[in-house]
Design a protein around this motif. Structure first.
Motif, mmCIF file in Angstrom:
data_model
loop_
_atom_site.group_PDB
_atom_site.id
_atom_site.type_symbol
_atom_site.label_atom_id
_atom_site.label_comp_id
_atom_site.label_asym_id
_atom_site.label_seq_id
_atom_site.Cartn_x
_atom_site.Cartn_y
_atom_site.Cartn_z
ATOM 1 N N SER A 1 -11.234 6.681 22.559
ATOM 2 C CA SER A 1 -10.024 6.235 23.257
ATOM 3 C C SER A 1 -8.831 6.171 22.307
ATOM 4 O O SER A 1 -7.707 6.527 22.681
ATOM 5 C CB SER A 1 -10.269 4.870 23.911
ATOM 6 O OG SER A 1 -10.537 3.876 22.931
ATOM 7 N N ILE A 2 -9.047 5.718 21.060
ATOM 8 C CA ILE A 2 -7.956 5.691 20.079
ATOM 9 C C ILE A 2 -7.507 7.115 19.740
ATOM 10 O O ILE A 2 -6.311 7.396 19.589
ATOM 11 C CB ILE A 2 -8.419 4.953 18.806
ATOM 12 C CG1 ILE A 2 -8.682 3.481 19.128
ATOM 13 C CG2 ILE A 2 -7.367 5.055 17.708
ATOM 14 C CD1 ILE A 2 -7.480 2.727 19.638
ATOM 15 N N ASN B 1 -8.340 -0.761 25.852
ATOM 16 C CA ASN B 1 -7.695 -0.181 24.670
ATOM 17 C C ASN B 1 -7.010 -1.230 23.796
ATOM 18 O O ASN B 1 -5.826 -1.115 23.452
ATOM 19 C CB ASN B 1 -6.685 0.891 25.097
ATOM 20 C CG ASN B 1 -7.320 1.972 25.933
ATOM 21 O OD1 ASN B 1 -8.303 2.564 25.529
ATOM 22 N ND2 ASN B 1 -6.778 2.216 27.114
ATOM 23 N N GLN C 1 -11.393 5.387 28.306
ATOM 24 C CA GLN C 1 -10.029 4.959 28.004
ATOM 25 C C GLN C 1 -9.358 4.299 29.202
ATOM 26 O O GLN C 1 -8.563 3.368 29.062
ATOM 27 C CB GLN C 1 -9.220 6.165 27.542
ATOM 28 C CG GLN C 1 -7.764 5.852 27.238
ATOM 29 C CD GLN C 1 -6.961 7.110 27.049
ATOM 30 O OE1 GLN C 1 -7.518 8.177 26.788
ATOM 31 N NE2 GLN C 1 -5.655 7.014 27.184
ATOM 32 N N SER D 1 -7.153 -3.125 20.126
ATOM 33 C CA SER D 1 -7.716 -2.882 18.790
ATOM 34 C C SER D 1 -8.270 -4.159 18.187
ATOM 35 O O SER D 1 -7.849 -4.581 17.096
ATOM 36 C CB SER D 1 -6.647 -2.269 17.876
ATOM 37 O OG SER D 1 -6.153 -1.068 18.417
ATOM 38 N N SER E 1 -17.510 1.517 20.401
ATOM 39 C CA SER E 1 -18.257 2.745 20.718
ATOM 40 C C SER E 1 -19.767 2.483 20.736
ATOM 41 O O SER E 1 -20.481 2.927 21.644
ATOM 42 C CB SER E 1 -17.932 3.831 19.695
ATOM 43 O OG SER E 1 -16.591 4.237 19.795
ATOM 44 N N PHE F 1 -13.133 -0.260 16.669
ATOM 45 C CA PHE F 1 -13.436 0.945 17.446
ATOM 46 C C PHE F 1 -14.913 1.322 17.322
ATOM 47 O O PHE F 1 -15.537 1.750 18.298
ATOM 48 C CB PHE F 1 -12.563 2.117 16.988
ATOM 49 C CG PHE F 1 -11.137 1.746 16.717
ATOM 50 C CD1 PHE F 1 -10.482 0.854 17.553
ATOM 51 C CD2 PHE F 1 -10.454 2.268 15.626
ATOM 52 C CE1 PHE F 1 -9.164 0.480 17.303
ATOM 53 C CE2 PHE F 1 -9.148 1.913 15.371
ATOM 54 C CZ PHE F 1 -8.501 1.015 16.209
ATOM 55 N N SER G 1 -11.798 -1.246 22.614
ATOM 56 C CA SER G 1 -11.440 0.165 22.457
ATOM 57 C C SER G 1 -12.596 0.877 21.767
ATOM 58 O O SER G 1 -13.435 0.250 21.125
ATOM 59 C CB SER G 1 -10.146 0.329 21.654
ATOM 60 O OG SER G 1 -10.287 -0.286 20.383
ATOM 61 N N THR G 2 -12.610 2.191 21.920
ATOM 62 C CA THR G 2 -13.624 3.011 21.257
ATOM 63 C C THR G 2 -12.947 4.038 20.355
ATOM 64 O O THR G 2 -11.718 4.207 20.401
ATOM 65 C CB THR G 2 -14.498 3.732 22.289
ATOM 66 O OG1 THR G 2 -13.667 4.607 23.062
ATOM 67 C CG2 THR G 2 -15.190 2.741 23.216
#
Length: 309
Positions: A263-264, A246, A241, A248, A93, A89, A259-260
């Motif tokens: 979003s998680i 999304n 998102q 992982s 990001s 993540f 994913s960031t």
């Protein structure tokens, strides 16, 4: 005594309406500042206490949090510690934020130069409403446009499903473009007119004046504009998102699902119970977001101090 009472009744000793309003205004502003400071302190305390509970209460490993690649807080590893590897993540990001800033910064600075130096009247008449329109569009609309246009386009041009860092980067670049453009325009317009006139008087061309005088003088303000844009990109959740996939995992290309942190958070916060390991792990991600926001804010203030000095 009677004389003193008589003096106190003099008009100079009476409280006028203006004095009452002034005192009321002082108390009102003081209460506003105190309430704002109290809310800020409460938010910081809540995020820090909840975010650190993963490592204090649940005995999660800080090293595994920043270096692990598996995110499954409901399970424990061989050492009995929750599996909270948030590296995918964090990588997502940072990648989305950095690349979107690289894409939007040249466009924003170019638009600001056009509006301020090349065609001030025409540029402002055309570009200003466009920028205001882009600022007012909700995030979910950007995400829906990315889902409808960007993802299918990337799917046709490149291998993969179209979801990934590339799609998130394109959407975020458009989202932060008006913010960076507005702040860059303010920075360029703050350059004194006398510097422009002096440069032209010494024989510089218009483009030399823009490159070597205007942009060089406005450099701290332009850096602040880009950092503000990065701060918004790092905290954006909904639009990213919708288009990033999304997944992982750490992607090996820009066209693989990723994913960031945001979003998680948006996907998992509604499905966890307060106090459980899963919920505390999400609060730890929120703490990372808060620390990154503080980092961007402190960086902007340091650049601003350097600019003023």
């Amino acid at each position: 005594m009677a004389k003193m009472i008589k003096e106190m009744e003099h008009p100079l000793y009476r409280k006028s309406n203006k004095m009452r309003m002034e005192r009321f205004g002082k108390w009102l502003t003081f209460l506003s500042v105190a309430l704002t400071a109290a809310i800020t302190a409460a938010i910081l305390f809540l995020v820090f206490s909840k975010g650190l509970s993963t490592f204090i209460t649940n005995e999660g490993s800080v090293k595994d949090f920043f270096t692990g690649t598996t995110w499954n807080p409901a399970e424990v590893n061989s050492l009995g510690k929750p599996i909270i590897g948030a590296l995918p993540f964090l990588v997502g990001s940072i990648a989305v934020t950095g690349i979107s800033a690289l894409l939007s910064a040249p466009l924003a600075i170019g638009a600001a130069i056009f509006m301020s130096e090349i065609a001030p009247r025409t540029g402002k008449r055309i570009m200003q409403p466009v920028i205001e329109l882009l600022v007012g569009i909700p995030s979910v609309v950007y995400g829906f446009i990315g889902l409808t246009v960007v993802v299918p386009l990337l799917r046709d041009l490149f291998p993969g499903s179209g979801f990934g860092i590339a799609a998130g980067t394109i959407v975020l670049s458009v989202m932060i473009l008006p913010t960076v453009t507005s702040l860059a325009l303010d920075a360029i317009q703050s350059v004194p007119r006398s510097l422009r006139e002096a440069s032209l008087a010494l024989g510089s061309t218009r483009w030399q004046m823009i490159c070597k005088v205007v942009l060089k003088t406005a450099k701290p303000g332009l850096m602040m504009a880009i950092i503000f844009g990065m701060a918004r990109a790092f905290g954006e959740a909904l639009a990213v998102q919708m288009v990033i996939g999304n997944a992982s995992v750490i992607p090996h290309s820009l066209f693989e699902p990723a994913s960031t942190v945001t979003s998680i958070l948006t996907m998992g916060m509604g499905y966890t119970v307060m106090g459980q390991v899963e919920n505390n792990a999400l609060w730890s991600l929120a703490l990372v977001l808060l620390l990154m926001s503080l980092f961007f804010t402190i960086t902007v203030r340091m650049i601003g101090k350097g600019k003023n000095s």
